[in-house]
Design an enzyme around this catalytic site. Structure first.
Site, PDB file in Angstrom:
ATOM      1  N   THR A  86      80.950  24.177  59.820  1.00  0.00           N
ATOM      2  CA  THR A  86      82.052  23.573  58.925  1.00  0.00           C
ATOM      3  C   THR A  86      83.110  23.142  59.659  1.00  0.00           C
ATOM      4  O   THR A  86      83.638  23.587  59.593  1.00  0.00           O
ATOM      5  CB  THR A  86      82.267  24.023  57.497  1.00  0.00           C
ATOM      6  OG1 THR A  86      83.144  25.180  57.978  1.00  0.00           O
ATOM      7  CG2 THR A  86      80.557  24.667  56.841  1.00  0.00           C
ATOM      8  N   PHE A 249      98.830  41.661  59.341  1.00  0.00           N
ATOM      9  CA  PHE A 249      98.804  40.120  59.113  1.00  0.00           C
ATOM     10  C   PHE A 249     100.677  39.374  59.583  1.00  0.00           C
ATOM     11  O   PHE A 249     100.722  38.745  59.224  1.00  0.00           O
ATOM     12  CB  PHE A 249      98.385  39.474  57.542  1.00  0.00           C
ATOM     13  CG  PHE A 249      96.369  38.900  58.446  1.00  0.00           C
ATOM     14  CD1 PHE A 249      96.486  37.526  59.268  1.00  0.00           C
ATOM     15  CD2 PHE A 249      95.906  40.231  57.806  1.00  0.00           C
ATOM     16  CE1 PHE A 249      94.634  37.573  59.567  1.00  0.00           C
ATOM     17  CE2 PHE A 249      94.583  39.507  58.850  1.00  0.00           C
ATOM     18  CZ  PHE A 249      94.015  39.011  59.144  1.00  0.00           C
ATOM     19  N   CYS A 260      88.547  29.296  62.876  1.00  0.00           N
ATOM     20  CA  CYS A 260      88.080  29.196  61.166  1.00  0.00           C
ATOM     21  C   CYS A 260      89.807  29.820  60.751  1.00  0.00           C
ATOM     22  O   CYS A 260      89.826  28.043  60.148  1.00  0.00           O
ATOM     23  CB  CYS A 260      88.442  30.619  60.638  1.00  0.00           C
ATOM     24  SG  CYS A 260      86.692  31.151  60.455  1.00  0.00           S
ATOM     25  N   LYS A 320      91.382  36.184  69.914  1.00  0.00           N
ATOM     26  CA  LYS A 320      92.392  37.736  69.906  1.00  0.00           C
ATOM     27  C   LYS A 320      91.104  38.535  70.287  1.00  0.00           C
ATOM     28  O   LYS A 320      90.025  38.279  71.082  1.00  0.00           O
ATOM     29  CB  LYS A 320      91.814  38.059  68.132  1.00  0.00           C
ATOM     30  CG  LYS A 320      90.665  37.967  67.359  1.00  0.00           C
ATOM     31  CD  LYS A 320      90.472  37.981  65.711  1.00  0.00           C
ATOM     32  CE  LYS A 320      89.331  38.445  64.984  1.00  0.00           C
ATOM     33  NZ  LYS A 320      89.630  39.312  64.241  1.00  0.00           N
TER      34      LYS A 320
HETATM   35  N1  LIG Z   1      83.097  32.770  62.714  1.00  0.00           N
HETATM   36  C1  LIG Z   1      83.679  33.529  61.812  1.00  0.00           C
HETATM   37  O1  LIG Z   1      84.573  35.003  62.032  1.00  0.00           O
HETATM   38  C2  LIG Z   1      83.995  33.099  60.360  1.00  0.00           C
HETATM   39  C3  LIG Z   1      84.248  34.199  59.103  1.00  0.00           C
HETATM   40  C4  LIG Z   1      83.748  33.488  57.829  1.00  0.00           C
HETATM   41  C5  LIG Z   1      82.834  32.518  57.298  1.00  0.00           C
HETATM   42  N2  LIG Z   1      82.989  31.754  58.699  1.00  0.00           N
HETATM   43  C6  LIG Z   1      82.689  30.438  58.256  1.00  0.00           C
HETATM   44  O2  LIG Z   1      80.349  30.183  58.701  1.00  0.00           O
HETATM   45  C7  LIG Z   1      80.226  29.277  58.769  1.00  0.00           C
HETATM   46  C8  LIG Z   1      79.808  29.625  60.080  1.00  0.00           C
HETATM   47  O3  LIG Z   1      80.206  29.887  61.299  1.00  0.00           O
HETATM   48  P1  LIG Z   1      79.724  30.710  62.836  1.00  0.00           P
HETATM   49  O4  LIG Z   1      81.496  31.404  63.217  1.00  0.00           O
HETATM   50  O5  LIG Z   1      79.729  31.495  62.384  1.00  0.00           O
HETATM   51  O6  LIG Z   1      79.468  29.586  63.435  1.00  0.00           O
HETATM   52  P2  LIG Z   1      78.794  29.587  64.731  1.00  0.00           P
HETATM   53  O7  LIG Z   1      78.904  28.190  65.797  1.00  0.00           O
HETATM   54  O8  LIG Z   1      78.950  31.218  65.719  1.00  0.00           O
HETATM   55  O9  LIG Z   1      76.869  29.591  63.964  1.00  0.00           O
HETATM   56  C9  LIG Z   1      76.117  28.327  63.384  1.00  0.00           C
HETATM   57  C10 LIG Z   1      75.018  28.816  63.883  1.00  0.00           C
HETATM   58  O10 LIG Z   1      74.145  27.721  63.018  1.00  0.00           O
HETATM   59  C11 LIG Z   1      73.514  26.679  64.623  1.00  0.00           C
HETATM   60  N3  LIG Z   1      72.580  25.809  63.434  1.00  0.00           N
HETATM   61  C12 LIG Z   1      73.250  24.366  62.966  1.00  0.00           C
HETATM   62  N4  LIG Z   1      73.057  23.937  62.648  1.00  0.00           N
HETATM   63  C13 LIG Z   1      71.749  24.182  62.539  1.00  0.00           C
HETATM   64  C14 LIG Z   1      70.873  23.883  61.333  1.00  0.00           C
HETATM   65  N5  LIG Z   1      70.762  22.481  60.791  1.00  0.00           N
HETATM   66  N6  LIG Z   1      69.562  24.324  61.499  1.00  0.00           N
HETATM   67  C15 LIG Z   1      70.124  25.758  62.039  1.00  0.00           C
HETATM   68  N7  LIG Z   1      71.051  26.176  62.657  1.00  0.00           N
HETATM   69  C16 LIG Z   1      71.896  24.742  62.336  1.00  0.00           C
HETATM   70  C17 LIG Z   1      73.743  26.831  65.399  1.00  0.00           C
HETATM   71  O11 LIG Z   1      73.044  26.102  66.335  1.00  0.00           O
HETATM   72  C18 LIG Z   1      75.008  27.511  65.157  1.00  0.00           C
HETATM   73  O12 LIG Z   1      73.725  29.191  66.153  1.00  0.00           O
HETATM   74  C19 LIG Z   1      81.607  28.125  59.443  1.00  0.00           C
HETATM   75  O13 LIG Z   1      81.609  27.736  58.176  1.00  0.00           O
HETATM   76  C20 LIG Z   1      82.723  29.119  59.080  1.00  0.00           C
HETATM   77  O14 LIG Z   1      83.274  28.594  58.487  1.00  0.00           O
HETATM   78  C21 LIG Z   1      83.255  32.101  60.017  1.00  0.00           C
END
Ligand SMILES: NC(=O)c1ccc[n+]([C@@H]2O[C@H](COP(=O)([O-])OP(=O)(O)OC[C@H]3O[C@@H](n4cnc5c(N)ncnc54)[C@H](O)[C@@H]3O)[C@@H](O)[C@H]2O)c1
Length: 429
Positions: A86, A249, A260, A320
């Site tokens: 997102t 924090f 994030c 980090k």
């Molecule tokens: N990374 C964190 O620490 C964290 C923690 C809590 C929440 N989040 C939230 O979780 C969500 C994902 O974050 P992330 O860090 O895992 O992202 P990321 O980019 O590591 O992973 C997302 C994955 O989704 C895949 N993707 C994209 N479009 C797609 C589709 N149409 N069909 C199938 N797969 C698809 C991408 O190829 C990628 O592998 C975000 O909203 C983020 O804000 C992240």
């Protein structure tokens, strides 16, 4: 239970592996074919402590598999989690096109069986309602419930955070989804908080914004410490001993970054604005965070006078410690500014060098931490990797041209560094 996770990144892959670990049957989906093939071949695309072992173990046990086909996953999974990106748009609002696209794709694959579609991506309040409308529009007969189940994992300890969460938030619009969601999460032995959809979505944005606020608060106090001669660590310890405040924090540094906090806080400001509230407090949190990086750069400029052709060694590229994630890393932003001003930068990070290379192509990455010191006019610590604490600092100093050490994460002991002969500068102490 049979579960699908759409999006196999930091959140999706770790969630999938942990669900499999407690006995669920999990299919992780991704539209990045290269990623799917490499996961199928046993390669883990991210560094996260404990993840590789967990994935291998559960793949071998037949509980975890990978596919590029949402259709295949939806066909056999009662609950489908959405864990796609997102990202922020230039105006700070959230690009929800990934979530919307996946919702449409899920919609067309739902047949007559009941399905629960769970949003795990971090989204603005009211997104769950939109996901439900979208699925109904593209498949009017679909028997579904949409649930919001925000994720609170921290990169670097994601497996542990998922296996032992503080709480599990489940936002529902119908009681029918509660039973299966409790069944999924009961093995994790954590409080399950059932709310309405909008409250669950708000809990995530409000939590991340509050954590960012704590960081900016302590950074502002660190500026007062520098001006008054107080020590930010003593102040933070004193504050943090109060249970109402807590020590977590409250570590001063060069500001928060990562995939994030920066995007979530600006999304929260933006959605608040749309809902008629000017969240001035959070705007100030962002300003303080930007200033914090500038204040650090100013210290470097003041010490080095001219940056052009200065050799600067950098320890740390990840946003980090304990992760290879360099998305919105303040370390990268600092380096980019130094390079823009003509400095020659050498850098080392235990895990993040591969991912950082394309962001800072001018930087020479070195194989050993100590090598950043060769002929350096100054050395910067930009990521809080614990292993940097035990580097051979005296030997490092001997390899430098001048012993200027800027610790942007307050990682090292000031007295020790000064006794070794460094001109040591940190944040608020
Ligand atoms: N990374 C964190 O620490 C964290 C923690 C809590 C929440 N989040 C939230 O979780 C969500 C994902 O974050 P992330 O860090 O895992 O992202 P990321 O980019 O590591 O992973 C997302 C994955 O989704 C895949 N993707 C994209 N479009 C797609 C589709 N149409 N069909 C199938 N797969 C698809 C991408 O190829 C990628 O592998 C975000 O909203 C983020 O804000 C992240």
């Amino acid at each position: 239970m049979n579960l699908a996770i759409v999006g196999s990144g930091y959140v999706g892959l770790v969630t999938g592996a942990c669900f499999a670990e407690v006995g669920h049957q999990v299919i992780c989906v991704d539209n990045d074919l290269k990623k799917v093939h490499s996961l199928q071949d046993g390669h883990i695309p991210i560094y996260e402590p404990g993840l590789e072992e967990l994935v291998k173990k559960n793949v071998a046990a037949g509980r975890l598999s990978f596919t590029a086909s949402i259709g295949d996953a939806v066909a056999v999974s009662k609950v489908i989690f959405i864990a796609v990106p997102t990202p922020p748009q230039p105006d700070g609002s959230v690009d929800l096109s990934f979530v919307e696209g996946v919702a449409r794709e899920i919609a067309v694959h739902i047949k007559e069986e009941y399905r629960i579609v769970v949003d795990k991506s971090t989204v603005p309040v009211k997104t769950g309602e939109k996901v439900a409308q979208t699925i109904s529009r593209y498949n009017p007969g679909a028997d579904i419930d949409v649930v919001s189940n925000p994720e609170f994992l921290r990169e670097g300890s994601a497996v542990e955070d998922l296996m032992k969460p503080d709480r599990i938030v489940v936002g529902v619009s119908s009681n029918r989804a509660v039973g299966p969601m409790k069944e999924i999460y009961t093995p994790f032995n954590a409080p399950i908080m059932i709310t309405d959809l909008n409250s669950a979505e708000l809990i995530k944005h409000a939590s991340n914004s509050f954590l960012s606020l704590k960081i900016s608060y302590i950074n502002a106090v660190a500026a007062i410490c520098e001006a008054s001669g107080a020590n930010i660590e003593r102040v933070a310890d004193g504050m943090g001993a109060d249970k109402r405040i807590g020590r977590a924090f409250l570590n001063a540094g060069i500001g928060y970054g990562g995939s994030c906090f920066p995007k979530d806080i600006s999304a929260f400001i933006r959605i608040s604005e749309e809902l008629g509230y000017d969240f001035r407090l959070l705007k100030e949190v962002e300003t303080i965070n930007r200033d914090q990086k500038e204040r650090f750069l100013k210290k470097i400029r003041e010490a080095l006078w001219v940056l052009r052709h200065k050799k600067i060694g950098v320890l740390g590229l990840a946003f980090k410690g304990n992760t290879d994630d360099v998305r919105s890393s303040v370390a990268i932003a600092v380096i980019q500014q130094l390079v823009a001003e003509g400095a020659e930068v050498r850098a080392y990070d235990p895990k993040a060098m591969d991912k950082a290379r394309s962001l800072v192509p001018e930087v020479k990455m070195v194989a050993q931490a100590e090598d950043v010191a060769d002929g350096a006019d100054a050395l910067l610590v930009l990521t809080e990797w614990t292993e940097f604490k035990s580097l051979p600092w005296l030997a490092i100093k001997k390899r430098m041209l001048s012993p200027l050490l800027f610790d942007g994460r307050n990682l090292l002991n000031p007295d020790e560094m000064r006794s070794l002969g460094f001109t040591y500068t940190s944040v608020g102490r």
